[in-house]
Design a protein around this motif. Structure first.
Motif, mmCIF file in Angstrom:
data_model
loop_
_atom_site.group_PDB
_atom_site.id
_atom_site.type_symbol
_atom_site.label_atom_id
_atom_site.label_comp_id
_atom_site.label_asym_id
_atom_site.label_seq_id
_atom_site.Cartn_x
_atom_site.Cartn_y
_atom_site.Cartn_z
ATOM 1 N N GLY A 206 1.099 -0.455 -0.060
ATOM 2 C CA GLY A 206 0.182 0.292 -0.211
ATOM 3 C C GLY A 206 0.765 0.883 -0.188
ATOM 4 N N MET A 207 1.741 1.166 0.705
ATOM 5 C CA MET A 207 3.025 2.472 0.886
ATOM 6 C C MET A 207 3.330 2.688 -0.315
ATOM 7 N N GLU A 208 3.967 1.081 -1.420
ATOM 8 C CA GLU A 208 4.626 1.217 -2.334
ATOM 9 C C GLU A 208 3.556 1.230 -3.386
ATOM 10 N N VAL A 209 2.597 1.532 -3.912
ATOM 11 C CA VAL A 209 2.005 1.891 -4.634
ATOM 12 C C VAL A 209 1.262 3.714 -4.541
ATOM 13 N N SER A 210 1.702 3.414 -3.129
ATOM 14 C CA SER A 210 0.897 5.769 -2.957
ATOM 15 C C SER A 210 1.568 6.127 -3.622
ATOM 16 N N ARG A 225 -6.460 1.838 8.329
ATOM 17 C CA ARG A 225 -7.746 1.528 9.574
ATOM 18 C C ARG A 225 -6.842 1.227 11.231
ATOM 19 N N ASN A 226 -5.551 0.915 11.336
ATOM 20 C CA ASN A 226 -5.462 -0.012 12.193
ATOM 21 C C ASN A 226 -4.173 0.390 12.953
ATOM 22 N N THR A 227 -3.124 0.005 14.405
ATOM 23 C CA THR A 227 -1.570 0.871 13.491
ATOM 24 C C THR A 227 -0.558 0.308 13.135
ATOM 25 N N VAL A 228 0.015 0.163 13.277
ATOM 26 C CA VAL A 228 1.438 -0.020 11.599
ATOM 27 C C VAL A 228 2.432 0.742 12.140
ATOM 28 N N HIS A 229 3.613 -0.486 12.196
ATOM 29 C CA HIS A 229 5.253 0.412 12.378
ATOM 30 C C HIS A 229 5.585 0.558 11.577
ATOM 31 N N VAL A 230 6.435 2.151 11.367
ATOM 32 C CA VAL A 230 6.663 2.513 9.900
ATOM 33 C C VAL A 230 8.064 2.608 10.332
ATOM 34 N N LEU A 231 9.094 1.569 9.795
ATOM 35 C CA LEU A 231 10.653 1.793 10.300
ATOM 36 C C LEU A 231 11.813 2.382 8.648
ATOM 37 N N PRO A 232 12.759 3.069 9.011
ATOM 38 C CA PRO A 232 13.398 3.937 7.609
ATOM 39 C C PRO A 232 14.276 1.903 7.419
ATOM 40 N N MET A 233 14.246 2.257 6.117
ATOM 41 C CA MET A 233 14.732 1.119 5.066
ATOM 42 C C MET A 233 16.028 0.837 5.768
ATOM 43 N N LEU A 296 9.016 -1.190 5.763
ATOM 44 C CA LEU A 296 9.644 -0.068 4.949
ATOM 45 C C LEU A 296 9.945 0.776 4.739
ATOM 46 N N ASP A 297 10.255 2.416 5.206
ATOM 47 C CA ASP A 297 9.941 3.297 4.681
ATOM 48 C C ASP A 297 10.862 3.558 2.775
ATOM 49 N N VAL A 298 10.188 3.322 1.786
ATOM 50 C CA VAL A 298 10.171 3.445 0.396
ATOM 51 C C VAL A 298 10.311 5.254 -0.035
ATOM 52 N N GLY A 299 10.467 6.128 0.970
ATOM 53 C CA GLY A 299 9.779 7.600 0.431
ATOM 54 C C GLY A 299 8.002 8.132 0.807
ATOM 55 N N ALA A 300 7.064 6.791 1.140
ATOM 56 C CA ALA A 300 6.313 7.393 1.720
ATOM 57 C C ALA A 300 5.412 8.833 2.737
ATOM 58 N N LEU A 301 6.262 8.659 3.769
ATOM 59 C CA LEU A 301 6.468 9.071 5.100
ATOM 60 C C LEU A 301 6.715 10.947 4.199
ATOM 61 N N ALA A 302 7.699 11.065 3.106
ATOM 62 C CA ALA A 302 7.439 12.711 3.098
ATOM 63 C C ALA A 302 6.706 12.769 2.338
ATOM 64 N N GLN A 303 6.267 11.908 0.917
ATOM 65 C CA GLN A 303 4.991 12.356 0.595
ATOM 66 C C GLN A 303 3.027 12.256 1.354
ATOM 67 N N ILE A 304 3.292 11.459 2.490
ATOM 68 C CA ILE A 304 2.106 12.061 3.245
ATOM 69 C C ILE A 304 2.850 13.464 4.182
ATOM 70 N N SER A 306 4.279 15.754 3.257
ATOM 71 C CA SER A 306 4.613 16.979 2.107
ATOM 72 C C SER A 306 2.910 17.412 1.870
ATOM 73 N N GLY A 307 1.801 16.135 2.099
ATOM 74 C CA GLY A 307 0.877 16.575 1.950
ATOM 75 C C GLY A 307 0.149 15.373 0.234
ATOM 76 N N ARG A 308 1.064 14.875 0.032
ATOM 77 C CA ARG A 308 0.739 14.520 -1.570
ATOM 78 C C ARG A 308 -0.057 12.977 -1.784
ATOM 79 N N ILE A 309 0.495 12.230 -0.462
ATOM 80 C CA ILE A 309 -0.745 10.955 0.209
ATOM 81 C C ILE A 309 -1.022 11.774 0.978
ATOM 82 N N LYS A 310 -2.339 11.489 1.211
ATOM 83 C CA LYS A 310 -4.045 11.952 2.302
ATOM 84 C C LYS A 310 -3.777 10.676 2.905
ATOM 85 N N VAL A 311 -3.883 10.489 4.485
ATOM 86 C CA VAL A 311 -4.097 8.837 4.910
ATOM 87 C C VAL A 311 -5.643 9.686 5.572
#
Length: 410
Positions: A206-210, A225-233, A296-304, A306-311
Motif C-alpha cells: 500500500g505504501m509503495e503503490v501510493s 485503519r489500524n496501528t502500523v510500525h513504519v521503520l527506515p530502510m 520499511l519506508d520507501v519514501g511514502a512518509l515524505a509524501q505524507i 508533504s500532503g501528496r499522500i493523504k492518510v
C-alpha cells in the motif's frame, strides 16, 4: 422348454444377476523423488537442495513460468526491501554486480539462473486439485486438473503464504462505478494519472503503490485503519533488518525493539502525528507473535508529510463515486486499489491439511518447527520470514529426505 421361454429366462437372469465389480482405479504414476507443489522461490530452493544431494524431484506449477507471482502479479517499480545478502537462495548467491537492493527484473533473472544451474525443469500449466495420503500405497496421491494422478513417498508444499489475493468485503464496493483492482493487477501509476485514488491498506504494498501513484501525478488517499510500525530502510547506511539481526544475537528482543523505535523517531520523526499510530508492542516482538511485518519506508512518509499522500481512517461504506469514512467524512474517488495482501490456497487442495496445516492454510506449528508433518509431508515458504525463512526450511527438508533416501537405497 420352448425357445421363447428360454429367452425369457435368460433375460430375467441377466437383469437380476449382480453387476460386475467396477474396474479398479488406475495406479498413479510413481515419482522416484519428492513431488514439489509450486515453482516459486521456495519450490526452487528445496528442489536445488535436493538436487545437491543427488535426489530428483518433480516440480509442479500451475502457471506458465517460475516465480509467477513476481513476474505477473507485482508492480513495475518493485525492488527487494531487504539487501540481497538476506534474499539469496541456498547454494547460489546473487551476481556481484547486482545492486544492494535488486530490482524485480534482476530478481527474476536470478531465479532463471538458479533453476538452470540446478537443472530444475518444472511441469508448467499443471494444476494440483487434490492431494491426500493413501495408506494402501503408503504414499501421497497427487491429482491434477487434467485427470492425471501422480504418487510419491514425499510431498513438499511450496505454494507459499501469498498464493491468492485477499479480497475484502467492503460495504457497497460492488456499487462503485470506477475502477477497482487488487495490487496483484497493478503495474504502474501511469494509467491513473490525474485520478483521485483510494488505496485500501497501509502495508509495504500500500505504501509503495501510493508513492508510485504520486510519481505519476495521481492523487492517492491511503486507508490506515489500524496501528502500523513504519521503520527506515536503513540506519546510518546499514540495512535496518541487518542491524536488527545483528543486535538480536547479543540483546533481547525488547531492547532491540527500543533501539529500532528510537532510531526511527530520529530518522522519520513521530509517525503518530501523520496518522500512522504505532502498536504498543515493538516491531520484532509483533512480528514474532502475530506475523505482522513492519513497513520499511520507501519514501511514502515524505509524501505524507508533504500532503501528496493523504492518510484516511477506516472505510464505512463505498458509494457509486467515492467512499464514506468512519469519522463521518465523505470523498469522491476515480479508482480504488486494494492493497489487502495475500493468503495461502492450501485448504483448497490438501485434504485435511495433511494434519500439518491449519484452516488458514498455514502450518499449525510456528516457526522454526512448521516445516515437517507426518508421512513425508513438508512445507516451505510459510515462515512469515521471507526468502531467508524459505532457505532455512529448504535445507532442513533436503537433509531429512536425504536420510530417508539413504535408508531406502539397496
Amino acid at each position: 422348454m420352448k425357445h421363447e421361454d428360454q429367452k425369457t429366462m435368460q433375460l430375467t437372469l441377466d437383469m437380476t444377476s449382480p453387476p460386475l465389480p467396477p474396474t479398479s482405479k488406475p495406479s498413479p504414476a510413481w515419482q522416484v523423488g519428492p513431488i514439489i507443489v509450486g515453482a516459486g522461490p521456495s519450490g526452487l530452493a528445496v528442489a536445488a537442495c535436493l538436487s545437491s544431494v543427488g535426489i530428483p524431484s518433480t516440480v509442479l506449477e500451475r502457471n506458465t513460468c517460475i516465480a509467477s507471482l513476481w513476474k505477473h502479479y507485482t508492480y513495475d517499480r518493485l525492488k527487494l526491501h531487504l539487501p540481497k545478502s538476506f534474499c539469496e537462495l541456498p547454494l547460489m548467491g546473487f551476481p556481484e554486480d547486482f545492486p544492494k537492493y535488486p530490482t524485480k527484473d534482476q530478481f527474476l533473472s536470478y531465479m532463471e539462473q538458479y533453476a538452470k544451474k540446478f537443472g530444475i525443469e518444472p511441469r508448467f500449466c499443471t494444476e494440483v486439485v487434490q492431494v491426500h495420503y493413501d495408506e494402501s500405497i503408503e504414499g501421497w496421491r497427487v491429482c491434477l486438473s487434467n485427470g492425471e494422478e501422480l504418487a510419491s513417498k514425499w510431498v513438499i508444499v511450496a505454494t507459499g503464504e501469498n498464493a491468492e489475493p485477499v479480497l475484502p468485503e467492503i460495504n457497497g464496493l460492488e456499487m462503485f462505478e470506477g475502477r477497482v483492482i487488487h495490487t496483484c493487477r497493478y503495474k504502474s501509476g501511469k494509467s491513473f494519472e490525474g485520478e483521485k485514488v483510494l488505496v485500501v491498506g497501509c502495508g509495504n504494498s500500500g505504501m509503495e503503490v501510493s508513492v508510485d501513484l504520486c510519481w505519476h501525478n495521481a492523487i492517492p488517499s491511503m486507508v490506515v485503519r489500524n496501528t502500523v510500525h513504519v521503520l527506515p530502510m536503513e540506519i546510518f547506511g546499514f540495512s535496518t533488518f541487518g542491524v536488527a539481526m545483528a543486535l538480536l544475537k547479543r540483546m533481547p528482543v525488547k531492547l532491540v525493539d527500543k533501539f529500532l523505535l528510537s532510531m526511527s523517531n530520529v530518522i522519520l520523526g513521530d509517525t503518530d502525528k501523520w496518522g500512522l499510530r504505532r502498536p504498543k508492542i515493538g516491531p520484532i516482538e509483533l512480528k514474532n507473535h502475530a506475523g505482522k511485518t513492519p513497513v520499511l519506508d520507501v519514501g511514502a512518509l515524505a509524501q505524507i508529510k508533504s500532503g501528496r499522500i493523504k492518510v484516511v481512517g477506516g472505510v464505512k461504506e463505498i458509494t457509486k463515486d467515492g467512499a464514506k469514512f468512519v469519522d463521518g467524512t465523505e470523498e469522491r474517488f476515480d479508482s480504488i486499489i486494494l492493497a489487502t495482501g495475500y493468503k495461502s490456497n492450501v485448504p483448497s487442495w490438501l485434504k485435511d491439511g495433511g494434519r500439518l496445516f491449519a484452516n488458514d492454510g498455514l502450518p499449525k506449528t510456528p516457526f522454526p518447527n512448521g516445516w515437517k508433518g507426518e508421512n513425508g509431508l513438508y512445507s516451505v515458504g510459510f515462515t512469515k520470514r521471507g526468502l531467508l525463512g524459505s532457505s532455512m526450511d529448504a535445507m532442513k527438508i533436503a537433509n531429512d529426505v536425504h536420510l530417508q533416501w539413504s535408508q531406502l537405497k539397496p
